[in-house]
Design a protein around this motif. Structure first.
Motif, PDB file in Angstrom:
ATOM      1  N   MET A   1      39.099  40.319  38.294  1.00  0.00           N
ATOM      2  CA  MET A   1      38.229  39.892  39.381  1.00  0.00           C
ATOM      3  C   MET A   1      37.098  40.893  39.583  1.00  0.00           C
ATOM      4  N   GLU A   2      35.918  40.400  39.863  1.00  0.00           N
ATOM      5  CA  GLU A   2      34.833  41.292  40.186  1.00  0.00           C
ATOM      6  C   GLU A   2      35.067  41.864  41.567  1.00  0.00           C
ATOM      7  N   LYS A   3      34.903  43.153  41.677  1.00  0.00           N
ATOM      8  CA  LYS A   3      35.199  43.791  42.947  1.00  0.00           C
ATOM      9  C   LYS A   3      34.199  43.388  44.017  1.00  0.00           C
ATOM     10  N   LYS A   4      32.937  43.228  43.600  1.00  0.00           N
ATOM     11  CA  LYS A   4      31.927  42.808  44.563  1.00  0.00           C
ATOM     12  C   LYS A   4      31.385  41.458  44.145  1.00  0.00           C
ATOM     13  N   ALA A   5      31.379  40.548  45.072  1.00  0.00           N
ATOM     14  CA  ALA A   5      30.889  39.204  44.781  1.00  0.00           C
ATOM     15  C   ALA A   5      29.623  38.969  45.568  1.00  0.00           C
ATOM     16  N   ARG A   6      28.670  38.328  44.954  1.00  0.00           N
ATOM     17  CA  ARG A   6      27.430  38.057  45.667  1.00  0.00           C
ATOM     18  C   ARG A   6      27.486  36.661  46.257  1.00  0.00           C
ATOM     19  N   SER A   7      26.949  36.529  47.427  1.00  0.00           N
ATOM     20  CA  SER A   7      26.973  35.238  48.102  1.00  0.00           C
ATOM     21  C   SER A   7      26.024  34.274  47.422  1.00  0.00           C
ATOM     22  N   VAL A   8      26.348  33.007  47.487  1.00  0.00           N
ATOM     23  CA  VAL A   8      25.465  31.986  46.953  1.00  0.00           C
ATOM     24  C   VAL A   8      25.113  31.037  48.074  1.00  0.00           C
ATOM     25  N   GLU A   9      24.011  30.368  47.915  1.00  0.00           N
ATOM     26  CA  GLU A   9      23.546  29.467  48.960  1.00  0.00           C
ATOM     27  C   GLU A   9      24.513  28.313  49.131  1.00  0.00           C
ATOM     28  N   GLN A  10      24.817  27.997  50.360  1.00  0.00           N
ATOM     29  CA  GLN A  10      25.730  26.900  50.652  1.00  0.00           C
ATOM     30  C   GLN A  10      24.957  25.593  50.659  1.00  0.00           C
ATOM     31  N   TRP A  92      26.614  31.556  27.180  1.00  0.00           N
ATOM     32  CA  TRP A  92      26.810  30.895  28.466  1.00  0.00           C
ATOM     33  C   TRP A  92      27.504  31.799  29.482  1.00  0.00           C
ATOM     34  N   ASP A  93      27.099  31.624  30.741  1.00  0.00           N
ATOM     35  CA  ASP A  93      27.776  32.274  31.864  1.00  0.00           C
ATOM     36  C   ASP A  93      28.684  31.250  32.540  1.00  0.00           C
ATOM     37  N   TYR A  94      29.890  31.689  32.876  1.00  0.00           N
ATOM     38  CA  TYR A  94      30.851  30.842  33.583  1.00  0.00           C
ATOM     39  C   TYR A  94      31.164  31.515  34.919  1.00  0.00           C
ATOM     40  N   CYS A  95      30.871  30.806  36.007  1.00  0.00           N
ATOM     41  CA  CYS A  95      31.021  31.399  37.337  1.00  0.00           C
ATOM     42  C   CYS A  95      31.913  30.532  38.222  1.00  0.00           C
ATOM     43  N   ASP A 175      42.138  30.882  35.978  1.00  0.00           N
ATOM     44  CA  ASP A 175      42.530  31.443  34.680  1.00  0.00           C
ATOM     45  C   ASP A 175      42.688  30.365  33.612  1.00  0.00           C
ATOM     46  N   LYS A 176      43.030  29.147  34.030  1.00  0.00           N
ATOM     47  CA  LYS A 176      43.156  28.047  33.067  1.00  0.00           C
ATOM     48  C   LYS A 176      41.792  27.488  32.670  1.00  0.00           C
ATOM     49  N   THR A 177      40.821  27.588  33.587  1.00  0.00           N
ATOM     50  CA  THR A 177      39.538  26.920  33.388  1.00  0.00           C
ATOM     51  C   THR A 177      38.511  27.789  32.679  1.00  0.00           C
ATOM     52  N   LEU A 178      38.405  29.046  33.094  1.00  0.00           N
ATOM     53  CA  LEU A 178      37.402  29.923  32.499  1.00  0.00           C
ATOM     54  C   LEU A 178      37.795  30.281  31.067  1.00  0.00           C
ATOM     55  N   PRO A 179      36.823  30.671  30.239  1.00  0.00           N
ATOM     56  CA  PRO A 179      37.114  30.991  28.834  1.00  0.00           C
ATOM     57  C   PRO A 179      38.213  32.036  28.683  1.00  0.00           C
ATOM     58  N   SER A 180      38.907  31.971  27.573  1.00  0.00           N
ATOM     59  CA  SER A 180      40.063  32.840  27.350  1.00  0.00           C
ATOM     60  C   SER A 180      39.692  34.309  27.255  1.00  0.00           C
ATOM     61  N   THR A 185      45.396  37.137  35.333  1.00  0.00           N
ATOM     62  CA  THR A 185      46.010  37.919  36.403  1.00  0.00           C
ATOM     63  C   THR A 185      47.528  37.899  36.265  1.00  0.00           C
ATOM     64  N   ASP A 186      48.181  38.792  37.013  1.00  0.00           N
ATOM     65  CA  ASP A 186      49.646  38.802  37.038  1.00  0.00           C
ATOM     66  C   ASP A 186      50.180  37.465  37.542  1.00  0.00           C
ATOM     67  N   ILE A 187      49.472  36.882  38.503  1.00  0.00           N
ATOM     68  CA  ILE A 187      49.902  35.603  39.066  1.00  0.00           C
ATOM     69  C   ILE A 187      49.919  34.525  37.989  1.00  0.00           C
ATOM     70  N   PHE A 188      48.881  34.470  37.181  1.00  0.00           N
ATOM     71  CA  PHE A 188      48.837  33.454  36.127  1.00  0.00           C
ATOM     72  C   PHE A 188      49.931  33.701  35.089  1.00  0.00           C
TER      73      PHE A 188
END
Length: 313
Positions: A1-10, A92-95, A175-180, A185-188
């Motif tokens: 996980m990225e420690k800092k996430a930037r907000s996106v327009e709602q 490609w970027d996957y967000c 974790d299932k959706t983004l590229p391998s 994570t431990d949860i996955f």
């Protein structure tokens, strides 16, 4: 996980009103508390859910899972979307954008809406947007009231517990959706381990029985002529959903000391699975209900078998 996430327009038209509905039959003698009264309905209190402290909720989550805390660290619980992960795979970027909203809406504790996918060929970016709705409607349950007399702490505990459960779904989906190439994570990994146990040779009978009942329910609820392949894919999807719920409930119960019995889990999610399969479009309601009960029995046996094999390891 990225420690800092930037907000996106709602972009969605999401209400940010955190106020709740009327609680019938509750009378508060302290007018300076979190309750107020309206002249429309005399003596009926109105609970403002904004009494919870977002920082406190996140602190509770951090205590139980650093992965979940990192996921929500920069997400505010006002319905606004925030970018929680973004990785590059090739050109490609996957967000992944996540929003959380707290409100009362009936008797479902929480809902994680399936992520919406948007593709920008120009920017070579694929963005998934997911929304978690949190409903602390169990505010007046005796077990919760006994544990937390302070209403602010009670609300915060419920929000944290519900978010913990729903975030497990988000992280598994992420974790299932983004590229391998992204790190799981431990949860996955724990979820995959439970799924592998469920599909092991020792539980082949229990697994096949659950899938057989799901197949019947999928046939009952098919919207029209569908290929066998599509029906089998739906059976597998619902089956994984049932294991997902087993894992999510078990992990949440262990963290918050609120574990549910397999019998109760099986009854609850057998019905949900039957609805996901399409309901009783092509069969009488009585026959459909019988098959749902059979699924519940089979699912309980599978859940019990999973627990037994986990204890052996």
């Amino acid at each position: 996980m990225e420690k800092k996430a930037r907000s996106v327009e709602q972009k969605d038209n999401v209400s940010q009103d955190n106020s709740g509905p009327w609680f019938q039959g509750f009378y508060n003698p302290n007018p300076s508390s979190c309750f107020s009264y309206t002249s429309a309905v005399q003596y009926v209190p109105y609970l403002d859910l904004s009494i919870y402290r977002e920082s406190r909720v996140k602190s509770i989550l951090k205590k139980h899972s650093k992965d979940i805390y990192c996921l929500l660290e920069n997400v505010h619980f006002d319905g606004g979307y925030c970018r929680v992960k973004c990785i590059r795979d090739g050109e490609w970027d996957y967000c992944w954008d996540l929003a959380v909203r707290v409100q009362f809406f009936g008797k479902m504790q929480g809902i994680t809406l399936y992520p919406k996918r948007s593709v920008s060929e120009k920017n070579k970016k694929i963005v998934y947007r997911s929304l978690i709705l949190v409903n602390p409607y169990q505010l007046w349950d005796e077990s919760i009231v006994t544990r937390f007399w302070n209403i602010q702490e009670r609300v915060e505990f419920l929000i944290a517990r519900i978010l913990f459960h729903e975030c497990i779904h988000v992280m598994i989906s992420l974790d299932k959706t983004l590229p391998s190439s992204s790190e799981n994570t431990d949860i996955f990994r724990e979820f995959r381990k439970m799924l592998d146990i469920a599909e092991s040779q020792k539980l082949v009978f229990e697994t096949n029985e659950v899938k057989f009942r799901l197949w019947n329910l999928t046939i009952f609820g098919a919207s029209g002529p569908e290929s066998e392949r599509k029906l089998l894919e739906r059976v597998q999807e619902i089956y994984e959903f049932l294991i997902n719920e087993k894992y999510s409930n078990q992990k949440t119960g262990q963290a918050f000391n609120s574990t549910l019995r397999n019998s109760k889990l099986a009854r609850k999610y057998a019905w949900v699975a039957a609805v996901k399969a399409g309901g009783d479009r092509h069969i009488s309601k009585t026959v459909w209900q019988v098959e749902v009960r059979r699924l519940s029995i089979a699912l309980r046996a599978l859940y019990d078998g999973i627990d037994s094999l986990i204890k052996e390891k």
